[in-house]
Design a protein around this motif. Structure first.
Motif, mmCIF file in Angstrom:
data_model
loop_
_atom_site.group_PDB
_atom_site.id
_atom_site.type_symbol
_atom_site.label_atom_id
_atom_site.label_comp_id
_atom_site.label_asym_id
_atom_site.label_seq_id
_atom_site.Cartn_x
_atom_site.Cartn_y
_atom_site.Cartn_z
ATOM 1 N N VAL A 129 1.125 -4.649 -10.094
ATOM 2 C CA VAL A 129 1.483 -3.267 -9.764
ATOM 3 C C VAL A 129 2.635 -2.880 -10.687
ATOM 4 O O VAL A 129 3.813 -3.040 -10.363
ATOM 5 C CB VAL A 129 1.871 -3.137 -8.278
ATOM 6 N N ALA A 130 2.268 -2.380 -11.856
ATOM 7 C CA ALA A 130 3.249 -2.127 -12.907
ATOM 8 C C ALA A 130 3.362 -0.654 -13.279
ATOM 9 O O ALA A 130 4.123 -0.304 -14.185
ATOM 10 C CB ALA A 130 2.900 -2.942 -14.157
ATOM 11 N N ASP A 131 2.623 0.214 -12.587
ATOM 12 C CA ASP A 131 2.709 1.643 -12.869
ATOM 13 C C ASP A 131 2.317 2.413 -11.604
ATOM 14 O O ASP A 131 1.892 1.827 -10.604
ATOM 15 C CB ASP A 131 1.820 2.035 -14.056
ATOM 16 N N VAL A 132 2.449 3.741 -11.664
ATOM 17 C CA VAL A 132 2.222 4.540 -10.457
ATOM 18 C C VAL A 132 0.753 4.512 -10.026
ATOM 19 O O VAL A 132 0.460 4.579 -8.829
ATOM 20 C CB VAL A 132 2.707 5.990 -10.653
ATOM 21 N N ALA A 133 -0.167 4.391 -10.973
ATOM 22 C CA ALA A 133 -1.586 4.356 -10.606
ATOM 23 C C ALA A 133 -1.892 3.106 -9.794
ATOM 24 O O ALA A 133 -2.577 3.159 -8.760
ATOM 25 C CB ALA A 133 -2.459 4.415 -11.857
ATOM 26 N N ALA A 134 -1.390 1.949 -10.238
ATOM 27 C CA ALA A 134 -1.605 0.702 -9.506
ATOM 28 C C ALA A 134 -0.893 0.735 -8.162
ATOM 29 O O ALA A 134 -1.410 0.227 -7.157
ATOM 30 C CB ALA A 134 -1.121 -0.482 -10.333
ATOM 31 N N ALA A 135 0.292 1.335 -8.130
ATOM 32 C CA ALA A 135 1.024 1.447 -6.870
ATOM 33 C C ALA A 135 0.269 2.316 -5.875
ATOM 34 O O ALA A 135 0.191 1.990 -4.680
ATOM 35 C CB ALA A 135 2.410 2.019 -7.128
ATOM 36 N N GLU A 136 -0.307 3.414 -6.340
ATOM 37 C CA GLU A 136 -1.061 4.278 -5.430
ATOM 38 C C GLU A 136 -2.287 3.557 -4.884
ATOM 39 O O GLU A 136 -2.614 3.678 -3.702
ATOM 40 C CB GLU A 136 -1.468 5.570 -6.133
ATOM 41 N N ARG A 137 -2.985 2.777 -5.725
ATOM 42 C CA ARG A 137 -4.133 2.009 -5.242
ATOM 43 C C ARG A 137 -3.713 1.057 -4.124
ATOM 44 O O ARG A 137 -4.400 0.906 -3.109
ATOM 45 C CB ARG A 137 -4.765 1.212 -6.389
ATOM 46 N N SER A 138 -2.592 0.403 -4.320
ATOM 47 C CA SER A 138 -2.130 -0.555 -3.320
ATOM 48 C C SER A 138 -1.729 0.141 -2.026
ATOM 49 O O SER A 138 -2.089 -0.295 -0.932
ATOM 50 C CB SER A 138 -0.951 -1.361 -3.874
ATOM 51 N N ILE A 139 -0.980 1.231 -2.139
ATOM 52 C CA ILE A 139 -0.547 1.976 -0.954
ATOM 53 C C ILE A 139 -1.738 2.493 -0.167
ATOM 54 O O ILE A 139 -1.808 2.381 1.064
ATOM 55 C CB ILE A 139 0.391 3.129 -1.358
ATOM 56 N N ARG A 140 -2.706 3.071 -0.863
ATOM 57 C CA ARG A 140 -3.903 3.596 -0.187
ATOM 58 C C ARG A 140 -4.674 2.480 0.509
ATOM 59 O O ARG A 140 -5.132 2.631 1.646
ATOM 60 C CB ARG A 140 -4.806 4.311 -1.197
ATOM 61 N N ALA A 141 -4.811 1.343 -0.162
ATOM 62 C CA ALA A 141 -5.575 0.232 0.420
ATOM 63 C C ALA A 141 -4.867 -0.347 1.637
ATOM 64 O O ALA A 141 -5.514 -0.753 2.609
ATOM 65 C CB ALA A 141 -5.794 -0.850 -0.631
ATOM 66 N N ALA A 142 -3.540 -0.411 1.585
ATOM 67 C CA ALA A 142 -2.784 -0.989 2.696
ATOM 68 C C ALA A 142 -2.850 -0.115 3.934
ATOM 69 O O ALA A 142 -2.901 -0.622 5.063
ATOM 70 C CB ALA A 142 -1.330 -1.203 2.282
ATOM 71 N N GLY A 143 -2.838 1.194 3.743
ATOM 72 C CA GLY A 143 -2.889 2.099 4.886
ATOM 73 C C GLY A 143 -1.668 2.005 5.777
ATOM 74 O O GLY A 143 -1.744 2.270 6.979
ATOM 75 N N SER A 144 -0.515 1.616 5.219
ATOM 76 C CA SER A 144 0.720 1.454 5.976
ATOM 77 C C SER A 144 1.810 2.338 5.382
ATOM 78 O O SER A 144 1.706 2.796 4.244
ATOM 79 C CB SER A 144 1.173 -0.011 5.952
ATOM 80 N N ARG A 145 2.851 2.542 6.165
ATOM 81 C CA ARG A 145 3.950 3.367 5.692
ATOM 82 C C ARG A 145 4.740 2.698 4.564
ATOM 83 O O ARG A 145 5.287 3.361 3.695
ATOM 84 C CB ARG A 145 4.897 3.698 6.850
ATOM 85 N N ILE A 146 4.805 1.354 4.621
ATOM 86 C CA ILE A 146 5.582 0.646 3.617
ATOM 87 C C ILE A 146 4.883 -0.656 3.252
ATOM 88 O O ILE A 146 4.377 -1.367 4.118
ATOM 89 C CB ILE A 146 7.027 0.400 4.113
ATOM 90 N N VAL A 147 4.805 -0.923 1.951
ATOM 91 C CA VAL A 147 4.157 -2.121 1.425
ATOM 92 C C VAL A 147 5.213 -2.939 0.695
ATOM 93 O O VAL A 147 5.955 -2.415 -0.139
ATOM 94 C CB VAL A 147 3.014 -1.765 0.453
ATOM 95 N N PHE A 148 5.272 -4.222 1.010
ATOM 96 C CA PHE A 148 6.204 -5.141 0.353
ATOM 97 C C PHE A 148 5.399 -6.116 -0.504
ATOM 98 O O PHE A 148 4.518 -6.812 0.004
ATOM 99 C CB PHE A 148 7.022 -5.906 1.387
ATOM 100 N N SER A 149 5.708 -6.172 -1.791
ATOM 101 C CA SER A 149 4.933 -6.981 -2.735
ATOM 102 C C SER A 149 5.858 -7.745 -3.679
ATOM 103 O O SER A 149 7.084 -7.634 -3.595
ATOM 104 C CB SER A 149 3.990 -6.092 -3.562
ATOM 105 N N GLY A 150 5.242 -8.488 -4.585
ATOM 106 C CA GLY A 150 5.980 -9.204 -5.618
ATOM 107 C C GLY A 150 5.164 -9.219 -6.894
ATOM 108 O O GLY A 150 4.615 -8.208 -7.311
ATOM 109 N N HIS A 151 5.096 -10.366 -7.543
ATOM 110 C CA HIS A 151 4.188 -10.643 -8.654
ATOM 111 C C HIS A 151 4.673 -10.133 -9.997
ATOM 112 O O HIS A 151 4.415 -10.757 -11.026
ATOM 113 C CB HIS A 151 2.795 -10.084 -8.334
#
Length: 247
Positions: A129-151
């Motif tokens: 998750v290195a840009d806004v497009a990847a971040a949006e994909r992750s947020i949408r998939a999680a379906g949560s208010r806040i996503v905590f990640s690493g990598h």
């Protein structure tokens, strides 16, 4: 509740000890470890054992790609030096530690929070998750208010506003960031064990769900000692250099 967020520990005992000591002084209530406890560093057994102790006390932990790799046959998806460390790491861990890593879930959901090492969009593919497009994909998939990640080994904060607009900021260490309840967020605390933003101080963050505040921290530690351990173990010298240079 004050939640300490630690990711990408990468078998770096000195960095983990420094961050845990710092977090204890911040009076945190719970810990979350979002993967990659092994790989690159020279103290995998100590780090995995430490995470296991915290999980036994109620901490959250999810699996990272290096944790997966050490419990599965090697693949060409990892570069040669990383595979070399993974092979060495397998011989440093006992059966209980290997079983712990193998059994870790890819994701964990707690209330309105979602925990994943890489992206919530196909977590098993280990997308960066290195840009806004990847971040949006992750947020949408999680379906949560806040996503905590690493990598990605670099601290960042992404926001998806209630109108769908995305934003990204690079947080300043120690700054209290107010999170708005109508927005969604993706939090990348940066790496404890191998920062890659040209700053060799270890990274972690604290989320206060009562105050709805997020703080990122940089914790200096004895990176020279950690680097010397990498060299003494016969691991690729590039991973010692990264600890010193923060790249």
């Amino acid at each position: 509740m004050r939640l300490a967020l630690l990711t990408d520990l990468h078998a770096n005992r000195e960095a983990v000890e420094a961050c845990l000591a710092h977090a204890a002084r911040q009076h945190v209530d719970q810990y979350a470890f979002t993967g990659d406890f092994v790989g690159y560093g020279a103290d995998p057994a100590w780090v995995v054992r430490t995470v296991m102790v915290h999980v036994a006390r109620g901490a959250i932990a999810v699996q990272g790609n290096h944790d997966y790799a050490v419990t599965h046959p090697p693949t060409s998806r990892m570069h040669a030096e990383a595979r070399e460390v993974i092979a060495w790491t397998g011989g440093q861990l006992d059966a209980e530690q290997l079983a712990f890593l193998a059994a870790l879930p890819l994701t964990h959901k707690q209330g309105n929070a979602y925990f994943v090492h890489a992206s919530a969009h196909a977590p098993q593919l280990w997308e960066y998750v290195a840009d806004v497009a990847a971040a949006e994909r992750s947020i949408r998939a999680a379906g949560s208010r806040i996503v905590f990640s690493g990598h990605v080994h670099v601290p960042a904060l992404y926001r998806r506003a209630d109108d769908g607009r995305m934003g990204r900021q690079v947080p300043r260490a120690g700054e209290a960031i107010a999170l708005q309840p109508q927005h969604q967020y993706l939090v990348l605390p940066g790496a404890v064990g191998q920062p890659r933003d040209q700053n060799n101080a270890a990274c972690y963050a604290i989320f206060d769900d009562g105050a709805r505040e997020l703080q990122y921290f940089r914790v200096p530690y004895d990176h020279g000692a950690a680097a010397r351990k990498v060299i003494a173990a016969g691991l690729p010298i590039v991973f010692a250099m990264r600890l010193v240079e923060g790249i």
